[in-house]
Design an enzyme around this catalytic site. Structure first.
Site, PDB file in Angstrom:
ATOM      1  CG  ASP A  43      10.516 -57.388  39.120  1.00 22.77           C
ATOM      2  OD1 ASP A  43      11.491 -57.518  39.651  1.00 22.77           O
ATOM      3  OD2 ASP A  43       9.930 -58.247  38.775  1.00 22.77           O
ATOM      4  CD  GLU A  44      11.065 -57.674  44.492  1.00 24.25           C
ATOM      5  OE1 GLU A  44      10.513 -57.383  45.621  1.00 24.25           O
ATOM      6  OE2 GLU A  44      11.472 -58.623  44.067  1.00 24.25           O
ATOM      7  CG  ASP A  62       6.512 -57.673  42.887  1.00 26.49           C
ATOM      8  OD1 ASP A  62       7.273 -57.307  41.972  1.00 26.49           O
ATOM      9  OD2 ASP A  62       6.382 -58.623  43.321  1.00 26.49           O
TER      10      ASP A  62
END
Length: 359
Positions: free
Chosen positions: A107-108, A13
């Site tokens: 983003d993860e 993350d």
């Protein structure tokens, strides 16, 4: 029936991703409280830097509220093309270690490194190496959670944020879960957590004491999921390139929304997230649904369908706008808005059109 073999799962993350990219690219923003979003009266915070979070600024918060909490807050407009390009860099790093990559958002992602391309036995070491390479190549930090299933890896990635990692080993899973408040569980939202609290369920240990029949009675099908995670069980595999039945995003607001422009601004982050998934996967959706939860928790959904699929962000925005217009006049304030696409198909085979593949 034997238990499935233990996997080695990493949840990666990025730390305050949008805001961190802006601080990286503009030295004047470093060390300052930054919000990505619109500073206008009816704007909404899409992302907040860690400096801003110290003042209580959070994503999905109305910009006016954020400014009251942090008068020094600096607003910058989002640059989604830049964020997508950085995300491509990060995914390329993941691919050096495993083909089993399940993106969750820009983003993860989850990575299964049980059998990895580097023949590294330690998932903890792989996470450390990936984070170091992300920092070297993008000048951004990432946090990681490492465990034997996706539920625990997701929880663990929040445990040492920012720029850290945490591992939950098989012998630790049960104790780790039982000590947490149910509101910290991935998949248990604020409303569900409040209902659990009313039933006397405050921690993972409390949840584990409940029979599965009681949980199903109280929470429907989700009750079986809660029963399993209270025991640190999650047998979902990391699945790459899966075609989902639907894709959606929703936001709960710190203050109820009332005006037409308020609702449009509140929907914007969800629209962007859904469209990013379409671009990244090449998926087309034919049905758009807007979910509305009012201040009294009454919930409604409104849908529109197209023949060939929603092939542009402009079309998605227009359909959402039409759905929102039809809601007025509002009977009461709105506390949650969501957008989802269903009737999904591979864009390369739908009507001869192809969405640009973001990743």
């Amino acid at each position: 029936m034997s238990e499935p073999a233990l996997r080695k799962i990493i949840h990666l993350d990025m730390d305050a991703f949008y805001a961190s990219v802006e601080q990286r690219d503009n030295p004047e923003l470093r060390g300052r409280p930054v919000a990505v979003g619109g500073a206008r009266e009816r704007g909404v915070v899409a992302a907040a830097s860690y400096e801003a979070r110290q003042y209580g600024v959070r994503s999905a918060m109305p910009s006016s509220t954020a400014l009251r909490k942090c008068p020094e807050l600096v607003f910058v407009p989002p640059r989604f093309e830049v964020y997508k390009e950085v995300s491509r860099q990060i995914r390329a790093i993941f691919a050096e270690y495993t083909p089993l990559i399940e993106p969750v958002s820009l983003d993860e992602a989850y990575l299964d490194v049980t059998h990895n391309l580097k023949d590294v036995a330690s998932a903890t070491q792989i996470a450390r190496d990936i984070r170091a390479k992300i920092l070297a190549e993008t000048h951004l930090t990432a946090s990681a959670g490492i465990s034997y299933n996706k539920f625990l890896a997701k929880l663990a990635s929040d445990y040492r944020k920012p720029n850290g990692q945490f591992v939950v080993r098989p012998a630790q899973g049960l104790a780790f879960v039982e000590a947490l408040a149910v509101g910290q569980f991935h998949g248990v939202g604020p409303v569900t957590a409040a209902k659990m609290n009313q039933l006397g369920i405050f921690t993972g240990a409390d949840l584990r004491e409940q029979p599965v029949e009681f949980l199903v009675q109280q929470f429907g099908k989700a009750g079986r999921y809660y029963f399993a995670i209270a025991r640190a069980q999650d047998h979902r595999p990391v699945v790459a390139d899966r075609l989902r039945k639907s894709v959606g995003s929703e936001t709960t607001f710190a203050q109820d929304l009332h005006g037409f422009q308020d609702l449009l601004a509140g929907l914007r982050p969800s629209i962007e997230e859904v469209w990013e998934y379409c671009q990244r996967t090449g998926i087309l959706g034919r049905t758009i649904t807007v979910k509305v939860k009012y201040a009294d928790f009454q919930q409604i959904t409104r849908s529109r369908s197209t023949v060939g699929g929603i092939a542009s962000l402009a079309v998605l925005e227009r359909l959402c706008r039409e759905i929102v217009e039809a809601l007025f006049p509002l009977p009461k304030g709105v506390r949650l808005l969501g957008v989802s696409l269903s009737n999904l198909s591979n864009g390369t085979a739908a009507a001869g059109r192809q969405l640009p593949l973001g990743l």
